[in-house]
Design an enzyme around this catalytic site. Structure first.
Site, PDB file in Angstrom:
ATOM      1  N   CYS A 164      -9.731 107.712  54.361  1.00  0.00           N
ATOM      2  CA  CYS A 164      -9.383 107.790  52.949  1.00  0.00           C
ATOM      3  C   CYS A 164      -9.317 106.398  52.327  1.00  0.00           C
ATOM      4  CB  CYS A 164      -8.064 108.523  52.757  1.00  0.00           C
ATOM      5  SG  CYS A 164      -6.655 107.754  53.597  1.00  0.00           S
ATOM      6  N   HIS A 222      -1.740 108.197  52.632  1.00  0.00           N
ATOM      7  CA  HIS A 222      -3.035 108.666  52.138  1.00  0.00           C
ATOM      8  C   HIS A 222      -3.380 107.910  50.864  1.00  0.00           C
ATOM      9  CE1 HIS A 222      -6.413 111.335  51.505  1.00  0.00           C
ATOM     10  NE2 HIS A 222      -5.964 111.665  50.309  1.00  0.00           N
TER      11      HIS A 222
END
Length: 479
Positions: A45, A414
Site C-alpha cells: 500500500c 495502511h
C-alpha cells in the site's frame, strides 16, 4: 412453490441485466472521473499510495516524457524495461488515464522489478514507508540521469569494438559537427529544489557565504502546539526555517579586526563567537513534496506516532520562505536570476514570521497557510486573492494535487491517497476540482472538505504560474 420457475426467472433477469449494462466490473471501469486502482501485492500500500500521488502531478509526468524521449530513438528498444523512468512513466500515464487500459486494477510489480536492477531490494511482505520510497525513486532517477552522456560521443561504440576499424576511419568520424545535447538531460526532475544556509556573526554582524544544499522533499517536524490553537502548515514551515544560535564558531572577520588592532604584528588566536543560523528556500521546485514527520519518541525510547491534525489549504503561498539575495550585495545578484520579485515577509534575505502566526485576542485573523476562514475551505479551484490584499500577487503560489495518509501506528498500518481526478479529454490542461479517495484497488469520489480534514503524511503541491509568469517563461524558451 416451484423453485425451478423462480430460478429460471432469476437467471433471465440476470441475463437481461448483463445484456443491458454488461458485467459489474465493466460498469465500474466505465464510471466517469475515476482512475484505475492498484493491486496490493502483500504490503505494497505504501507503493500504491505514492504512485497515485505522483500520477496527479502533470509536471512530473511531462518531465518523464521528455526524459525518456531519447530511448525511443535507440536501435534496441527491447532494453526499455530496464529503465526506471520508462517503467514509471507507463504506470503514471495509466493511473492518470492518459493511456487506454481495459483493467480496473493495475499491477505495479514491474516497478519493484526494475528497482531491483538499481540494487534496491524492497520486500512486499514487510511494512515499508511511502516517503522512503519517494527518496528511492528520485535518487534512482538522478542516478539514471547521471549515467547518460552529458555530451554526444565522438565515436560509435559499436564501430570501435570492430577489429578491422582503422585510424583513418576514426578521424573521418570526428570531422562532422556534433549534435546538440538535449535539454532534458540538463534539467533535473521537478521535485528538485535548493536550501540555503545563512550564518551571521552576532558580534560583528559579518555574514558567511551562503551555502546551498539540494532537496527533493521538505521534511517538516511538528512543533508543540499551544493550548487551544490549531496546528497549521505555516507553523511547521516557520519552525523549519526558524533561526538558531550556534556557539563557539570561528569568525574570520572578528579575527581580522582583532589582528588590525595589534600593532606589533604578533599572532593571535582565532576569535570564536556565536553565529545565528537560518535555513531558507533558495530554489523552489515546480512540484513540492512536503513530508510531515509523525514519528516521536517516548521517555522510554519507544517510537510513537503523532496523530494530531495539521491544517493545510488547497493553495499554498511560499513567498515568505524564499531566500532573496540582499540588494546591497550586487555581486550575488546572479544567484537570484530565478526570483521574479522580492517577496513580502522578507528583509535582506531573512524571513519574517508569517502574519497571523500569533494573533492577539479579538483581532481579525489573517490568511496563512493552513489557517483561513472556513468559507474558503470549499473553494472550487480559484484562489481568493481579492479577499487578501497582502497576498494579492504571490510569486510562489502552489495548488494541492494529492495527499497521502497513514492510518495505524508505528508498527503497522495502511496508506491511502486523496488525489485530484484527471482532467477530461476535452480540456487536458485544466485542473479538475473533483477529488478521489484511493485505497489500493478501491476508488471512490471524495469532497475537498474531506481532503482538508485528513491527517496528512505527504502533501503534493504543484506551482501555479500567473499569466505574466507564463508569458515570461514562454519568451525565455523562444530565446
Amino acid at each position: 412453490m416451484n423453485w425451478g420457475v423462480i430460478g429460471g426467472v432469476a437467471a433471465a433477469l440476470a441475463a437481461g441485466m448483463y445484456v443491458l449494462w454488461g458485467p459489474i466490473a465493466e460498469r465500474k471501469r466505465r464510471r466517469r472521473g475515476l482512475v484505475p486502482g492498484l493491486l496490493n501485492l502483500g504490503n505494497t500500500c505504501f507503493m500504491n499510495s505514492l504512485l497515485q500521488g505522483l500520477s496527479s502531478c502533470p509536471s512530473f509526468i511531462k518531465w518523464l516524457e521528455e526524459f525518456t524521449a531519447q530511448y525511443k530513438t535507440e536501435q534496441s528498444q527491447s532494453a526499455e524495461h530496464q529503465y526506471l523512468s520508462v517503467t514509471l512513466l507507463r504506470l503514471l500515464r495509466a493511473l492518470s488515464c492518459q493511456e487506454a487500459t481495459e483493467d480496473d486494477v493495475l499491477d505495479a510489480s514491474c516497478l519493484l522489478e526494475v528497482l531491483r536492477m538499481y540494487r534496491w531490494q524492497i520486500s512486499t511482505f514487510e511494512e515499508q514507508d511511502a516517503h522512503e520510497l519517494f527518496h528511492v525513486l528520485t535518487s534512482s532517477l538522478e542516478d539514471e540521469r547521471d549515467r547518460q552522456p552529458r555530451v554526444t560521443h565522438l565515436f560509435d561504440v559499436h564501430s570501435l569494438e570492430q577489429p578491422e576499424i582503422t585510424q583513418k576511419q576514426i578521424s573521418c568520424r570526428t570531422r562532422g559537427s556534433l549534435p546538440l545535447v538535449s535539454n532534458h538531460w540538463k534539467s533535473p526532475h521537478p521535485f528538485h529544489g535548493r536550501l540555503t544556509s545563512n550564518m551571521v556573526c552576532k558580534h560583528c554582524e559579518h555574514q558567511s557565504p551562503v551555502r546551498y544544499d539540494t532537496f527533493d522533499s521538505l521534511s517538516l517536524s511538528i512543533p508543540a502546539a499551544a493550548w487551544g490553537r490549531p496546528m497549521t502548515l505555516d507553523h511547521c514551515l516557520h519552525h523549519f526555517i526558524s533561526s538558531e544560535s550556534v556557539k563557539d564558531v570561528v569568525c574570520d572577520n572578528c579575527t581580522k579586526i582583532q589582528a588590525e588592532r595589534i600593532l606589533n604584528g604578533q599572532s593571535i588566536e582565532n576569535q570564536r563567537t556565536t553565529f545565528v543560523k537560518q535555513l531558507k528556500l533558495g530554489k523552489l521546485p515546480q512540484c513540492l513534496c512536503i513530508h510531515l514527520q509523525r514519528l516521536s519518541w517516548s521517555n522510554q525510547g519507544t517510537p510513537l506516532k503523532r496523530h494530531e491534525h495539521v491544517q493545510f489549504n488547497e493553495f499554498l503561498i511560499m513567498d515568505i520562505y524564499k531566500y532573496h539575495v540582499p540588494v546591497h550585495k550586487s555581486s550575488q545578484t546572479e544567484l537570484n536570476q530565478n526570483s521574479e520579485e522580492t517577496a513580502p515577509g522578507t528583509k535582506d534575505g531573512i524571513a519574517v514570521k508569517p502574519a497571523g502566526a500569533e494573533q492577539p485576542s479579538g483581532t481579525k485573523p489573517h490568511f496563512v497557510n493552513g489557517a483561513c476562514p472556513s468559507s474558503f475551505l470549499m473553494s472550487s479551484g480559484t484562489f481568493p486573492l481579492a479577499a487578501f490584499p497582502e497576498c494579492s500577487s504571490p510569486v510562489y503560489l502552489y495548488r494541492l494535487m494529492a495527499v497521502v495518509v497513514h492510518h495505524g501506528d508505528m508498527h503497522s498500518g495502511h496508506f491511502v491517497t486523496y488525489r485530484r481526478s484527471p482532467p477530461s479529454p476535452r480540456s487536458p490542461f485544466a485542473v479538475s476540482s473533483q477529488w478521489l479517495w484511493i485505497s489500493d484497488d478501491t476508488v471512490r469520489k471524495a469532497s475537498l472538505q474531506e481532503v482538508l480534514s485528513c491527517s496528512a503524511y505527504l502533501l503534493f503541491y504543484e506551482r501555479v504560474h500567473s499569466r505574466v509568469q507564463h508569458q515570461s517563461l514562454q519568451s525565455k524558451v523562444e530565446q
